[in-house]
Design a protein around this motif. Structure first.
Motif, PDB file in Angstrom:
ATOM      1  N   TYR A  19     -34.517 -28.204  97.286  1.00  0.00           N
ATOM      2  CA  TYR A  19     -33.220 -28.861  97.177  1.00  0.00           C
ATOM      3  C   TYR A  19     -33.007 -29.471  95.788  1.00  0.00           C
ATOM      4  N   GLU A  20     -34.054 -30.033  95.205  1.00  0.00           N
ATOM      5  CA  GLU A  20     -33.930 -30.614  93.862  1.00  0.00           C
ATOM      6  C   GLU A  20     -33.630 -29.544  92.822  1.00  0.00           C
ATOM      7  N   ALA A  21     -34.214 -28.357  92.975  1.00  0.00           N
ATOM      8  CA  ALA A  21     -33.947 -27.261  92.035  1.00  0.00           C
ATOM      9  C   ALA A  21     -32.471 -26.860  92.105  1.00  0.00           C
ATOM     10  N   VAL A  22     -31.917 -26.806  93.314  1.00  0.00           N
ATOM     11  CA  VAL A  22     -30.494 -26.477  93.463  1.00  0.00           C
ATOM     12  C   VAL A  22     -29.647 -27.571  92.831  1.00  0.00           C
ATOM     13  N   GLU A  23     -29.995 -28.830  93.072  1.00  0.00           N
ATOM     14  CA  GLU A  23     -29.233 -29.947  92.492  1.00  0.00           C
ATOM     15  C   GLU A  23     -29.191 -29.871  90.964  1.00  0.00           C
ATOM     16  N   ARG A  24     -30.320 -29.547  90.358  1.00  0.00           N
ATOM     17  CA  ARG A  24     -30.399 -29.477  88.890  1.00  0.00           C
ATOM     18  C   ARG A  24     -29.881 -28.159  88.330  1.00  0.00           C
ATOM     19  N   GLY A  25     -29.651 -27.189  89.206  1.00  0.00           N
ATOM     20  CA  GLY A  25     -29.247 -25.875  88.727  1.00  0.00           C
ATOM     21  C   GLY A  25     -30.384 -25.161  88.016  1.00  0.00           C
ATOM     22  N   ASP A  26     -31.619 -25.440  88.426  1.00  0.00           N
ATOM     23  CA  ASP A  26     -32.808 -24.867  87.799  1.00  0.00           C
ATOM     24  C   ASP A  26     -33.166 -23.552  88.500  1.00  0.00           C
ATOM     25  N   PHE A  27     -32.587 -22.466  88.020  1.00  0.00           N
ATOM     26  CA  PHE A  27     -32.755 -21.169  88.659  1.00  0.00           C
ATOM     27  C   PHE A  27     -34.199 -20.678  88.595  1.00  0.00           C
ATOM     28  N   GLU A  28     -34.902 -20.945  87.499  1.00  0.00           N
ATOM     29  CA  GLU A  28     -36.295 -20.506  87.380  1.00  0.00           C
ATOM     30  C   GLU A  28     -37.175 -21.192  88.412  1.00  0.00           C
ATOM     31  N   GLU A  29     -37.014 -22.506  88.570  1.00  0.00           N
ATOM     32  CA  GLU A  29     -37.807 -23.225  89.564  1.00  0.00           C
ATOM     33  C   GLU A  29     -37.449 -22.752  90.971  1.00  0.00           C
ATOM     34  N   LEU A  30     -36.162 -22.581  91.228  1.00  0.00           N
ATOM     35  CA  LEU A  30     -35.724 -22.103  92.533  1.00  0.00           C
ATOM     36  C   LEU A  30     -36.348 -20.739  92.839  1.00  0.00           C
ATOM     37  N   TYR A  59     -27.726 -17.698  95.018  1.00  0.00           N
ATOM     38  CA  TYR A  59     -27.952 -19.032  94.446  1.00  0.00           C
ATOM     39  C   TYR A  59     -27.449 -19.108  93.009  1.00  0.00           C
ATOM     40  N   ALA A  60     -27.578 -18.024  92.263  1.00  0.00           N
ATOM     41  CA  ALA A  60     -27.033 -18.010  90.898  1.00  0.00           C
ATOM     42  C   ALA A  60     -25.522 -18.208  90.933  1.00  0.00           C
ATOM     43  N   LEU A  61     -24.840 -17.556  91.879  1.00  0.00           N
ATOM     44  CA  LEU A  61     -23.391 -17.717  92.022  1.00  0.00           C
ATOM     45  C   LEU A  61     -23.020 -19.142  92.428  1.00  0.00           C
ATOM     46  N   ILE A  62     -23.759 -19.692  93.372  1.00  0.00           N
ATOM     47  CA  ILE A  62     -23.489 -21.061  93.818  1.00  0.00           C
ATOM     48  C   ILE A  62     -23.677 -22.034  92.662  1.00  0.00           C
ATOM     49  N   TYR A  68     -21.271 -30.062  90.660  1.00  0.00           N
ATOM     50  CA  TYR A  68     -22.134 -31.148  91.117  1.00  0.00           C
ATOM     51  C   TYR A  68     -22.510 -30.904  92.575  1.00  0.00           C
ATOM     52  N   ILE A  69     -23.793 -31.077  92.880  1.00  0.00           N
ATOM     53  CA  ILE A  69     -24.229 -31.022  94.279  1.00  0.00           C
ATOM     54  C   ILE A  69     -25.429 -31.943  94.441  1.00  0.00           C
ATOM     55  N   GLN A  70     -25.433 -32.663  95.548  1.00  0.00           N
ATOM     56  CA  GLN A  70     -26.549 -33.553  95.849  1.00  0.00           C
ATOM     57  C   GLN A  70     -26.827 -33.482  97.347  1.00  0.00           C
ATOM     58  N   VAL A  88     -37.036 -28.233 109.862  1.00  0.00           N
ATOM     59  CA  VAL A  88     -35.651 -28.397 110.283  1.00  0.00           C
ATOM     60  C   VAL A  88     -35.191 -29.741 109.755  1.00  0.00           C
ATOM     61  N   CYS A  89     -33.958 -29.784 109.279  1.00  0.00           N
ATOM     62  CA  CYS A  89     -33.436 -31.027 108.711  1.00  0.00           C
ATOM     63  C   CYS A  89     -31.915 -30.982 108.684  1.00  0.00           C
ATOM     64  N   THR A  90     -31.340 -32.126 108.404  1.00  0.00           N
ATOM     65  CA  THR A  90     -29.903 -32.199 108.183  1.00  0.00           C
ATOM     66  C   THR A  90     -29.667 -32.405 106.701  1.00  0.00           C
ATOM     67  N   GLU A  91     -28.871 -31.516 106.120  1.00  0.00           N
ATOM     68  CA  GLU A  91     -28.469 -31.647 104.719  1.00  0.00           C
ATOM     69  C   GLU A  91     -27.157 -32.441 104.699  1.00  0.00           C
ATOM     70  N   ASN A  92     -27.216 -33.657 104.227  1.00  0.00           N
ATOM     71  CA  ASN A  92     -26.009 -34.444 104.010  1.00  0.00           C
ATOM     72  C   ASN A  92     -25.613 -34.127 102.570  1.00  0.00           C
ATOM     73  N   THR A  93     -24.656 -33.221 102.413  1.00  0.00           N
ATOM     74  CA  THR A  93     -24.348 -32.629 101.117  1.00  0.00           C
ATOM     75  C   THR A  93     -23.088 -33.233 100.517  1.00  0.00           C
ATOM     76  N   LEU A  94     -23.178 -33.550  99.253  1.00  0.00           N
ATOM     77  CA  LEU A  94     -22.037 -34.033  98.487  1.00  0.00           C
ATOM     78  C   LEU A  94     -21.871 -33.087  97.308  1.00  0.00           C
ATOM     79  N   SER A  95     -20.683 -32.466  97.192  1.00  0.00           N
ATOM     80  CA  SER A  95     -20.504 -31.497  96.110  1.00  0.00           C
ATOM     81  C   SER A  95     -19.095 -31.574  95.548  1.00  0.00           C
TER      82      SER A  95
END
Length: 150
Positions: A19-30, A59-62, A68-70, A88-95
């Motif tokens: 989730y942190e990789a997506v937040e930062r837009g770090d495609f390599e880490e993702l 994910y590259a498109l997203i 901004y996404i958190q 399993v989890c709940t993603e409380n997403t802000l974008s």
């Protein structure tokens, strides 16, 4: 002296890193978090995506289209059985996306998504095998009253 992390703790660390990789837009880490072989992904409202190329392209498109996404993860439950782990989890997403004026952030949108993430143990540690996100329908807050006033 630090104690060795349990398998469940290791999986939770990798799940958070996803989730942190997506937040930062770090495609390599993702990309490094996902398995190299057959993987799958279901984004909310999307069809099933299969294969590393198709999943990572999504994910590259997203990332390219999200300013901004958190994620605030709640209700996180990790289960490990042998070399497979389920989170399993709940993603409380802000974008938010870009606004009409350059340099401005568009309106932020919150969403609840229930996610299932499946991991496999590899020689390089736990890797993501499958991600499935499903939107939670918002409740309207109105309760039906079976009693009619006298």
């Amino acid at each position: 002296m630090s104690r060795a992390r349990t398998d469940a703790e290791q999986v939770e660390v990798v799940n958070t890193a996803f989730y942190e990789a997506v937040e930062r837009g770090d495609f390599e880490e993702l990309s490094a978090i996902w398995l190299d072989d057959e993987i799958s992904c279901v984004h909310p409202g999307w069809p099933v995506l299969s294969g590393r190329g198709e999943v990572l392209r999504s994910y590259a498109l997203i990332m390219a289209n999200t300013e901004y996404i958190q994620f605030f993860l709640t209700d996180v439950k990790v289960t490990v059985l042998g070399d497979t782990a389920l989170v399993v989890c709940t993603e409380n997403t802000l974008s938010g996306g870009p606004a009409e004026e350059a340099g401005e952030l568009g309106p932020l949108v919150g969403q609840l998504i229930v996610a299932t993430n499946v991991f496999r143990r590899t020689e390089d540690g736990w890797k993501l095998w499958s991600h499935h996100g499903s939107p939670v329908l918002a409740e309207n807050g109105e309760e039906e009253d079976d009693e009619t006033p006298a």
